[in-house]
Enzyme design. Sequence first.
Site, PDB file in Angstrom:
ATOM      1  N   HIS A 169     -61.858   7.363  19.683  1.00 52.94           N
ATOM      2  CA  HIS A 169     -61.642   7.192  21.407  1.00 52.94           C
ATOM      3  C   HIS A 169     -60.247   8.051  21.385  1.00 52.94           C
ATOM      4  O   HIS A 169     -59.157   8.547  20.478  1.00 52.94           O
ATOM      5  CB  HIS A 169     -61.205   5.892  21.861  1.00 52.94           C
ATOM      6  CG  HIS A 169     -59.888   5.636  20.750  1.00 52.94           C
ATOM      7  ND1 HIS A 169     -58.688   4.917  21.427  1.00 52.94           N
ATOM      8  CD2 HIS A 169     -59.476   4.772  20.356  1.00 52.94           C
ATOM      9  CE1 HIS A 169     -58.154   4.643  20.762  1.00 52.94           C
ATOM     10  NE2 HIS A 169     -58.961   3.577  19.733  1.00 52.94           N
TER      11      HIS A 169
ATOM     12  N   ASP B  22     -53.831   6.511  16.296  1.00 48.26           N
ATOM     13  CA  ASP B  22     -54.604   5.407  16.797  1.00 48.26           C
ATOM     14  C   ASP B  22     -54.686   6.099  17.856  1.00 48.26           C
ATOM     15  O   ASP B  22     -54.320   5.729  19.420  1.00 48.26           O
ATOM     16  CB  ASP B  22     -53.906   3.961  16.591  1.00 48.26           C
ATOM     17  CG  ASP B  22     -55.325   3.342  17.904  1.00 48.26           C
ATOM     18  OD1 ASP B  22     -55.677   3.554  17.955  1.00 48.26           O
ATOM     19  OD2 ASP B  22     -54.947   2.296  18.163  1.00 48.26           O
TER      20      ASP B  22
ATOM     21  N   GLU C 162     -60.486   3.183  25.925  1.00 44.66           N
ATOM     22  CA  GLU C 162     -60.900   2.167  24.338  1.00 44.66           C
ATOM     23  C   GLU C 162     -59.793   1.292  24.086  1.00 44.66           C
ATOM     24  O   GLU C 162     -60.126  -0.306  24.261  1.00 44.66           O
ATOM     25  CB  GLU C 162     -60.842   2.919  22.879  1.00 44.66           C
ATOM     26  CG  GLU C 162     -61.747   2.000  22.180  1.00 44.66           C
ATOM     27  CD  GLU C 162     -60.450   0.933  21.017  1.00 44.66           C
ATOM     28  OE1 GLU C 162     -61.327   0.084  20.089  1.00 44.66           O
ATOM     29  OE2 GLU C 162     -58.815   1.075  21.276  1.00 44.66           O
ATOM     30  N   GLU C 163     -58.451   2.066  24.891  1.00 43.23           N
ATOM     31  CA  GLU C 163     -57.874   0.513  24.743  1.00 43.23           C
ATOM     32  C   GLU C 163     -57.393   0.157  25.998  1.00 43.23           C
ATOM     33  O   GLU C 163     -56.551  -1.129  25.809  1.00 43.23           O
ATOM     34  CB  GLU C 163     -55.925   1.449  24.486  1.00 43.23           C
ATOM     35  CG  GLU C 163     -56.060   2.257  22.992  1.00 43.23           C
ATOM     36  CD  GLU C 163     -56.171   1.751  22.718  1.00 43.23           C
ATOM     37  OE1 GLU C 163     -55.929  -0.038  22.245  1.00 43.23           O
ATOM     38  OE2 GLU C 163     -55.607   2.065  20.882  1.00 43.23           O
TER      39      GLU C 163
ATOM     40  N   ASP D 205     -61.670   4.656  13.533  1.00 37.32           N
ATOM     41  CA  ASP D 205     -60.156   4.143  14.362  1.00 37.32           C
ATOM     42  C   ASP D 205     -59.373   3.815  12.244  1.00 37.32           C
ATOM     43  O   ASP D 205     -60.142   3.667  11.962  1.00 37.32           O
ATOM     44  CB  ASP D 205     -60.792   2.844  15.244  1.00 37.32           C
ATOM     45  CG  ASP D 205     -59.766   3.188  15.858  1.00 37.32           C
ATOM     46  OD1 ASP D 205     -58.191   3.408  15.772  1.00 37.32           O
ATOM     47  OD2 ASP D 205     -59.671   2.248  17.458  1.00 37.32           O
TER      48      ASP D 205
ATOM     49  N   HIS E  95     -49.988  -0.056  17.159  1.00 37.89           N
ATOM     50  CA  HIS E  95     -49.777   0.348  18.664  1.00 37.89           C
ATOM     51  C   HIS E  95     -48.611   0.519  18.921  1.00 37.89           C
ATOM     52  O   HIS E  95     -48.057   0.666  19.955  1.00 37.89           O
ATOM     53  CB  HIS E  95     -50.536  -1.009  19.463  1.00 37.89           C
ATOM     54  CG  HIS E  95     -51.357  -1.128  19.569  1.00 37.89           C
ATOM     55  ND1 HIS E  95     -52.414  -1.735  20.281  1.00 37.89           N
ATOM     56  CD2 HIS E  95     -53.013  -0.062  19.312  1.00 37.89           C
ATOM     57  CE1 HIS E  95     -53.567  -1.708  20.613  1.00 37.89           C
ATOM     58  NE2 HIS E  95     -53.957  -0.168  19.678  1.00 37.89           N
TER      59      HIS E  95
HETATM   60 ZN   LIG Z   1     -57.867   2.977  18.597  1.00 43.08          ZN
END
Ligand SMILES: [Zn+2]
Length: 378
Positions: free
Chosen positions: A77, A191, A223-224, A246, A340
């Site tokens: 992503h 990420d 995606e997020e 990922d 994150h």
């Molecule tokens: Zn990810």
Amino acid sequence: MARRAAAKPDDLKARLRSLTTELMLIPGLSGYEGRVRKRLAAELHALKLATRTDRLGNLIATIPGDPEAPSVMLFAHMDQLGLVVRKIEANGLIRVERLGGVPEKALPAQAVLFMVDEGRDVPGVIANKSHHATGQDEKYRVLPYAELYIDAGFSGAEEVLAAGIDIGTPVVYYPAALPLAGDRLAGTSVDDRAACAVVVEVARGLLASHRRPTVHIVFSVLEEYNLRGAVTAAQALLPDIAIQLDLILATDTPDMAARGDVILGGGPAMSLYSFHGRGTLNGTIPHPALPVLFDETAADEGLPLQRSAHVGALTDSSYVQLVGQGVAAIDLGFPMRYSHSALEVCDIGDLAALTRLLIAGISRIDSGFSLSRDDFPQ
Ligand SMILES: [Zn+2]
């Protein structure tokens, strides 16, 4: 006679470091992936691959291969999590909504960037109450995001609007890439930009090999946000096999020790089980042919391959596997720490080994590669 030298492993690492870093520095909140897409399209065009973009924004390229072999969709992503402007206060301070799994305890005192337009983006800081005025009762409390505000230096709402910031403007962590010791790289949106860089290098490797199935490269959106961006690409491509790249949670820090055995710098990893039980009830148990394929490839190529199984996270593959008559899916990835947060950490050596594993593994998918469940009685 001139002969092209095979790429040295160090060349691969250098290219991965450079492209990952470059991609990390491009802001691309979920739903606003255009700048990342433009950069990745340029990479694919440099490999002489034609690209197309679907209506949601997924960037797709197809590497043709043996039509008798199962087709593969390899994807990562492009988007990143962040914030969206919710309210502009009369005094010029700005309130935000969360987009994606933003950890509230990692927000105060962070630098952010309002994505206004290329060349017109506006930096800001998420306020952290002055320490000298912080009471004992506040000291260990995590502030809910609704109590936070962003200070971008403006002293009135009109100034904010004049700078191009309005309700709905996307906000991301201030893009940063910080080389740490050795092969370690820290910064924003490792990420999943690190995986995007890996996909580019896998495409380069597959193009150089004559034995391969048809491989659809997809850089996915959203995606997020809701994990369904890649689904439209899969619906159009109808692949037999989906390989999703990922992060895999590294568990070699004291706070993660009980969760598994994934070591940062210990090589790529595959997920044997994922499930997300909060809100999104989905996950991926890989098609049995795929862990076997990558285990055998890793053993034959002398590459490490770590294993992960845990609840609490999921990826696009959860939904992609449900497309058409079902897609044989697996999550592969690179170990990553501090997911994150604004300073995620990966290891370039892991990215290089993941790239080599994928090139070798995908090249083995031929017309005899069985996805029949009759061949996997368990
Ligand atoms: Zn990810």
